[in-house]
Design an enzyme around this catalytic site. Structure first.
Site, PDB file in Angstrom:
ATOM      1  NE  ARG A  55      -4.220  -1.485  -0.015  1.00 20.24           N
ATOM      2  CZ  ARG A  55      -4.287  -2.491  -0.869  1.00 20.24           C
ATOM      3  NH1 ARG A  55      -3.267  -2.736  -1.675  1.00 20.24           N
ATOM      4  NH2 ARG A  55      -5.340  -3.258  -0.931  1.00 20.24           N
ATOM      5  CG  HIS A  84      -2.062  -0.616  -7.510  1.00 12.81           C
ATOM      6  ND1 HIS A  84      -2.684   0.154  -6.560  1.00 12.81           N
ATOM      7  CD2 HIS A  84      -2.070  -1.885  -7.007  1.00 12.81           C
ATOM      8  CE1 HIS A  84      -3.061  -0.611  -5.538  1.00 12.81           C
ATOM      9  NE2 HIS A  84      -2.700  -1.854  -5.797  1.00 12.81           N
ATOM     10  CD  GLU A 144      -1.977   3.489  -6.288  1.00 12.57           C
ATOM     11  OE1 GLU A 144      -3.006   2.946  -6.745  1.00 12.57           O
ATOM     12  OE2 GLU A 144      -1.117   2.880  -5.631  1.00 12.57           O
TER      13      GLU A 144
END
Length: 529
Positions: free
Chosen positions: A236, A283, A265
């Site tokens: 994370r 990601h 993000e």
């Protein structure tokens, strides 16, 4: 636990088609609507019992509060950072994820980044595409014999350890939950972070994002590491302090970073992403065909299993429900709620409640203590104005109401095995009840020191009243009930015959006004179970 009724589910993101198919095969209507704005989701969600998301949909308190029918939020993936779990819990909504769906994919990406950091693979590939042939610039280092520190030894941390041990790396780690002897069985020596930092050539983090893990790797921890340590974060964004990481990279204290996740993000910290010693991905931890298929299928199966009353897997805010899938637990939950409802009714003139103590007794009740406590509180609070308690939210509702809840379990004795004793304090007055399950039916054995000759079946319309023992008592009460058009179906008397005692009458219907009994009894209460 009694099956939860889920008839309609909204899927708000791209999820493997198996998810929709499995839900529909089990009689659940599914709607897919992607890329909704917050306002569009708020307008849409009110029509659904369930919501399935990945990581892009932000299930905020505003969304949850607009979801009047919502019973479950399913996250097809690990972590629930995009879901306001506290808001969902207060509304009694189950939040569920697929804890093992992307384990292998996330572990493999971690290993890929570790290897890429050691041999500068992405940088060398990019240089080749630019027409260069620069062997010296991309001198690397072997993983063989190096020390890998794994912070977070859950499913993914374990899989990373087993793979990197194949390169003959020494694996050490830290985890506040996994016992050291467990991690030692798969080759990871546990130690405190203060001991871990100075030993590592590489560090990878695999923890959830929570207050205790935000900025876990910061200026202070980097200063304790070996000069040139390399770090990986596929967990994370925020576990590694991004500003501290950039400072460590620029000073050479950190020799490289592999980042798949960021605080924001897409990331706005471009100096970090653009640093020559940073390998970054958008990601991709769960971005494999296998992981997406597994997560989509897993979340559907978990919802179906819950709806059918088989089992509960992956619930992050409803651990109390995990042991409520047997017929015995269903009866005990009914018992707890019924006892709570009786005490609520009998103490209604003395509220608010300040204390509740629930004591389970007997070996058979030991594993039920958690959900018995919650079920009693559901019965106590169900009739409160604006309160919609269930087993998920009732502890937080009790806390908000200022109720001190105590739970205890004691061994059985011959006289009382498999019983639940409850004491509530309201406005300084104490009320007690003891119940059990007899022959598959919840029964009341005792009410505020009045032990009933025959257990009171906790079902139907019940009238409780407190009065001194008297031969004329039943006649007097029966006369009032007859005048009101209410028939007596059962009459339970206490075994003691002295002082003010509680009685229970099973009736055909509730009295329109309990005041009709005022001349015959000292206190009265009625309810339907």
């Amino acid at each position: 636990m009694a099956p939860v009724s889920i008839k309609t589910v909204l899927i708000s993101e791209s999820v493997d088609p198996r998810c929709k198919a499995l839900l529909q095969q089990n009689g659940i209507r599914v709607t897919e609507k992607q890329q909704m704005t917050k306002d569009e989701l708020i307008a849409e969600i009110k029509d659904y019992d369930g919501l399935v998301v990945r990581s892009a949909t932000k299930v905020t308190a505003d969304v949850i509060n607009a979801a009047s029918n919502l019973k479950i939020i399913g996250r097809a993936g690990t972590g629930v950072d995009n879901v306001d779990v506290d808001a969902a819990t207060k509304r009694g909504i189950i939040v569920m994820n697929t804890p093992s769906g992307n384990t292998i994919s996330a572990a493999e990406l971690t290993c890929a980044l570790l290897m890429s950091l050691s041999r500068n693979v992405p940088q060398a590939a990019m240089s080749m595409k630019q027409g260069n042939w620069d062997r010296k610039k991309f001198m690397g280092a072997e993983l063989y014999g190096k020390v890998l520190g794994i912070v977070g030894l859950g499913r993914i941390g374990k899989e990373v350890a087993s793979r990197m041990q194949s390169f003959e790396m020494r694996t050490i780690g830290y985890d506040p939950i996994t016992p050291p002897e467990v991690s030692a069985s798969w080759g990871v020596e546990q130690m405190q972070l203060e001991q871990l930092w100075p030993q590592c050539d590489y560090i990878t983090v695999h923890t959830p994002l929570m207050p205790s893990t935000v900025g876990l790797l910061n200026d202070e921890s980097f200063a304790k590491c070996k000069k040139g340590v390399k770090v990986v974060n596929c967990a994370r964004g925020g576990i590694i302090d991004e500003d501290a990481l950039l400072r460590a990279l620029e000073s050479g204290q950190c020799g490289g970073a592999g980042l798949d996740v960021f605080v924001e993000e897409p990331p706005k910290n471009r100096p970090l992403v653009n640093h020559p010693n940073v390998i970054s991905c958008p990601h991709l931890g769960a971005s494999t065909k296998e992981a997406q298929a597994r997560c989509g299928e897993d979340i559907a199966l978990q919802i179906v299993d819950m709806v059918k009353g088989k089992k509960l897997v992956g619930a992050v805010n409803a651990q109390v429900l995990a042991s409520t899938f047997s017929q015995e637990s269903h009866l005990l939950i009914k018992l707890g709620e019924a006892i709570g409802a009786v005490l609520q009714s009998c103490s209604s003139s003395n509220k608010p409640f300040s204390q509740v103590k629930i004591t389970t007794q007997g070996d058979g009740m030991k594993s039920s203590a958690g959900y018995m406590t919650s079920s009693v509180l559901v019965g106590l609070l169900k009739s409160e104005s604006g309160c919609c308690p269930n087993l998920i939210n009732v502890l937080s509702l009790a806390k908000e109401s200022g109720i001190e809840v105590n739970q205890a379990h004691c061994a059985s004795d011959e006289a009382a095995d498999g019983v639940c004793k409850v004491e509530v304090v309201a406005n300084g007055c104490s009320f007690k009840a003891t119940g059990a399950v007899h022959g598959g039916v919840p029964v009341l054995l005792e009410l505020s020191n009045s032990v009933f000759r025959q257990p009171v079946r906790l079902t139907g319309n019940l009238l409780f009243f407190k009065a001194p023992a008297s031969p004329k008592l039943l006649t007097s009460v029966a006369g009032v009930l007859a005048t009101e058009g209410v028939e007596i179906e059962s009459f339970s008397t206490p075994s003691d015959r002295s002082g003010d005692l509680w009685y229970c009458v099973g009736v055909s219907s509730l009295l329109r006004d309990l005041g009709a009994l005022k001349s015959s009894v000292k206190e009265s209460a009625q309810l339907t179970i």
